[in-house]
Design an enzyme around this catalytic site. Structure first.
Site, PDB file in Angstrom:
ATOM      1  N   LYS A 222      -9.033  54.766 -20.294  1.00 18.38           N
ATOM      2  CA  LYS A 222     -10.474  54.552 -20.075  1.00 18.38           C
ATOM      3  C   LYS A 222     -10.819  53.770 -18.813  1.00 18.38           C
ATOM      4  O   LYS A 222     -11.900  53.934 -18.257  1.00 18.38           O
ATOM      5  CB  LYS A 222     -11.072  53.803 -21.278  1.00 18.38           C
ATOM      6  CG  LYS A 222     -11.377  54.680 -22.448  1.00 18.38           C
ATOM      7  CD  LYS A 222     -12.105  53.883 -23.514  1.00 18.38           C
ATOM      8  CE  LYS A 222     -12.545  54.800 -24.634  1.00 18.38           C
ATOM      9  NZ  LYS A 222     -13.331  54.126 -25.654  1.00 18.38           N
TER      10      LYS A 222
ATOM     11  N   GLY B 224     -14.437  40.045 -30.954  1.00 20.88           N
ATOM     12  CA  GLY B 224     -13.520  40.826 -30.120  1.00 20.88           C
ATOM     13  C   GLY B 224     -14.033  40.881 -28.693  1.00 20.88           C
ATOM     14  O   GLY B 224     -15.243  40.742 -28.449  1.00 20.88           O
TER      15      GLY B 224
ATOM     16  N   GLY C  41     -12.134  46.584 -24.802  1.00 19.38           N
ATOM     17  CA  GLY C  41     -12.944  47.649 -24.222  1.00 19.38           C
ATOM     18  C   GLY C  41     -14.135  48.028 -25.102  1.00 19.38           C
ATOM     19  O   GLY C  41     -15.254  48.219 -24.605  1.00 19.38           O
TER      20      GLY C  41
ATOM     21  N   TYR D 297     -12.867  52.779 -38.626  1.00 19.81           N
ATOM     22  CA  TYR D 297     -13.269  53.752 -39.652  1.00 19.81           C
ATOM     23  C   TYR D 297     -12.119  54.150 -40.564  1.00 19.81           C
ATOM     24  O   TYR D 297     -12.217  55.088 -41.331  1.00 19.81           O
ATOM     25  CB  TYR D 297     -13.953  54.982 -39.024  1.00 19.81           C
ATOM     26  CG  TYR D 297     -13.202  55.577 -37.872  1.00 19.81           C
ATOM     27  CD1 TYR D 297     -12.211  56.517 -38.087  1.00 19.81           C
ATOM     28  CD2 TYR D 297     -13.485  55.178 -36.572  1.00 19.81           C
ATOM     29  CE1 TYR D 297     -11.506  57.048 -37.022  1.00 19.81           C
ATOM     30  CE2 TYR D 297     -12.788  55.707 -35.498  1.00 19.81           C
ATOM     31  CZ  TYR D 297     -11.795  56.635 -35.732  1.00 19.81           C
ATOM     32  OH  TYR D 297     -11.104  57.151 -34.675  1.00 19.81           O
TER      33      TYR D 297
HETATM   34  P1  ATR Z   1     -10.441  48.388 -27.797  1.00 22.40           P
HETATM   35  O1  ATR Z   1     -10.718  49.346 -26.672  1.00 22.40           O
HETATM   36  O2  ATR Z   1     -10.255  49.066 -29.127  1.00 22.40           O
HETATM   37  O3  ATR Z   1     -11.429  47.286 -27.851  1.00 22.40           O
HETATM   38  P2  ATR Z   1      -8.546  46.579 -26.571  1.00 22.40           P
HETATM   39  O4  ATR Z   1      -9.303  46.622 -25.288  1.00 22.40           O
HETATM   40  O5  ATR Z   1      -7.054  46.632 -26.527  1.00 22.40           O
HETATM   41  O6  ATR Z   1      -8.983  47.781 -27.514  1.00 22.40           O
HETATM   42  O7  ATR Z   1      -9.031  45.260 -27.369  1.00 22.40           O
HETATM   43  C1  ATR Z   1      -8.466  44.877 -28.582  1.00 22.40           C
HETATM   44  C2  ATR Z   1      -9.270  43.723 -29.182  1.00 22.40           C
HETATM   45  O8  ATR Z   1      -8.747  43.459 -30.497  1.00 22.40           O
HETATM   46  C3  ATR Z   1      -9.163  42.412 -28.422  1.00 22.40           C
HETATM   47  O9  ATR Z   1     -10.346  41.652 -28.600  1.00 22.40           O
HETATM   48  C4  ATR Z   1      -7.961  41.733 -29.117  1.00 22.40           C
HETATM   49  O10 ATR Z   1      -7.903  40.337 -28.973  1.00 22.40           O
HETATM   50  P3  ATR Z   1      -7.082  39.682 -27.735  1.00 22.40           P
HETATM   51  O11 ATR Z   1      -7.985  39.773 -26.538  1.00 22.40           O
HETATM   52  O12 ATR Z   1      -6.833  38.273 -28.164  1.00 22.40           O
HETATM   53  O13 ATR Z   1      -5.822  40.485 -27.570  1.00 22.40           O
HETATM   54  C5  ATR Z   1      -8.277  42.095 -30.542  1.00 22.40           C
HETATM   55  N1  ATR Z   1      -7.104  42.024 -31.429  1.00 22.40           N
HETATM   56  C6  ATR Z   1      -6.029  42.832 -31.429  1.00 22.40           C
HETATM   57  N2  ATR Z   1      -5.170  42.458 -32.397  1.00 22.40           N
HETATM   58  C7  ATR Z   1      -5.723  41.386 -33.034  1.00 22.40           C
HETATM   59  C8  ATR Z   1      -5.319  40.569 -34.134  1.00 22.40           C
HETATM   60  N3  ATR Z   1      -4.177  40.760 -34.779  1.00 22.40           N
HETATM   61  N4  ATR Z   1      -6.145  39.550 -34.502  1.00 22.40           N
HETATM   62  C9  ATR Z   1      -7.301  39.346 -33.858  1.00 22.40           C
HETATM   63  N5  ATR Z   1      -7.736  40.097 -32.815  1.00 22.40           N
HETATM   64  C10 ATR Z   1      -6.949  41.099 -32.406  1.00 22.40           C
END
Ligand code: ATR
Length: 290
Positions: A71, A130, A133, A237
């Site tokens: 993306k 969060g 992206g 989902y």
């Molecule tokens: P997306 O496009 O689905 O948002 P991404 O850009 O990889 O995917 O973002 C993932 C989000 O999920 C981030 O906010 C991440 O937190 P970090 O910035 O600290 O990595 C969060 N996330 C992923 N695994 C997590 C977990 N086990 N607990 C809490 N937050 C998590």
């Protein structure tokens, strides 16, 4: 069907096979008798440049849905990026327009449309959980649609801080940031501001990563605070009723499930590609997720 007018679209991702987009878009093509098919383009990051060249040259290929991990990287490989997508920093849709590859972001529109059944985003207060992206598109959609983002909370607090600062500047507003645990204070915080109860939007992938025990969820989202939110949205989902939404329902909040953002971002994509009104109900029917 004459092959020359037949158009090909697809999901560009890695992995891509789990995507619900082919079912949605093929049902939509059929419903309106559009001469097109929608397929999978499972492309690794190191194969992206080559794939885009092939896409450029093949005149039957007319559009792409773009998902993880492409993306952001795709911005550099296409000819034009729509202003909204540029500000979000991500493209989830590519349209071939007179041979030029133009990038759009329909995720933010998908989120805004998914909120319509609970009164839209305008003049509402949001807490976003969060800072990845998906959160960027959602925060952009809220601010663009006239809503207010009270705060962005994230596991990695520095990412929440950077994002809050960037969007605060972009829209000339004030957005707070903090750790995920702050969600358990936010309801009080918004009451203290004497504003309407806020909407909580969960955008992380926590449910797929850790199909959490009830205890884990309670630690992250304290039921005593969840009922301080008017509405709770979870963009995941699988499952449709996430542990957070189950808790929110129990607490008497309105809930919005994640397949709606998925549906409406696809509806907007379909309309960009075909210039025709999307058959929303035919697309919705394919999203039987539980
Ligand atoms: P997306 O496009 O689905 O948002 P991404 O850009 O990889 O995917 O973002 C993932 C989000 O999920 C981030 O906010 C991440 O937190 P970090 O910035 O600290 O990595 C969060 N996330 C992923 N695994 C997590 C977990 N086990 N607990 C809490 N937050 C998590």
């Amino acid at each position: 069907m004459e092959r020359s007018s037949f158009k090909t679209y697809g999901i560009l991702a890695y992995p891509a096979k789990h995507s619900l987009s082919p079912a949605m878009h093929n049902a939509a093509f059929q419903a309106i008798g559009f001469e097109g098919e929608y397929t999978f383009f499972e492309v690794k990051p190191e194969e992206l440049v080559e794939f885009i060249e092939k896409f450029r040259k093949d005149s039957s290929m007319q559009g792409l849905s773009v998902s993880l991990p492409h993306k952001e990287t795709i911005l550099e490989l296409i000819d034009d990026v729509n202003g909204h997508a540029k500000k979000i920093g991500a493209v989830n849709t590519v349209v071939k327009e007179n041979g030029r590859l133009v990038g759009y972001n329909t995720d933010y529109l998908g989120f805004v449309r998914s909120m319509e059944e609970v009164g839209g985003v305008k003049n509402k207060n949001f807490v976003v959980y969060g800072a990845g992206g998906a959160a960027r598109a959602i925060v952009y959609g809220i601010l663009e649609g006239g809503g207010k983002v009270l705060s962005i909370l994230n596991r990695t607090v520095s990412k929440a801080e950077e994002m809050a600062e960037e969007f605060s500047k972009m829209f000339g507003v004030k957005i707070d940031s903090g750790p995920l645990s702050m969600v358990n204070q936010e309801a009080e915080y918004s009451d203290a501001l004497l504003v309407d109860k806020a909407v909580l939007v969960q955008t992380t992938s926590i449910w797929t990563l850790q199909p959490g025990s009830a205890k884990e969820v309670e630690k992250m989202f304290n039921p005593l605070f969840i009922d301080g939110f008017s509405t709770v949205v979870d963009i995941a989902y699988k499952p449709l009723i996430t542990p957070l939404l189950a808790m929110a329902k129990e607490a008497g909040c309105q809930i919005v499930t994640g397949e709606k953002m998925l549906l409406y971002q696809a509806v907007e994509q379909f309309e960009l590609w075909t210039g025709k009104k999307a058959p929303v109900e035919a697309m919705r029917k394919t999203l039987v997720v539980s």
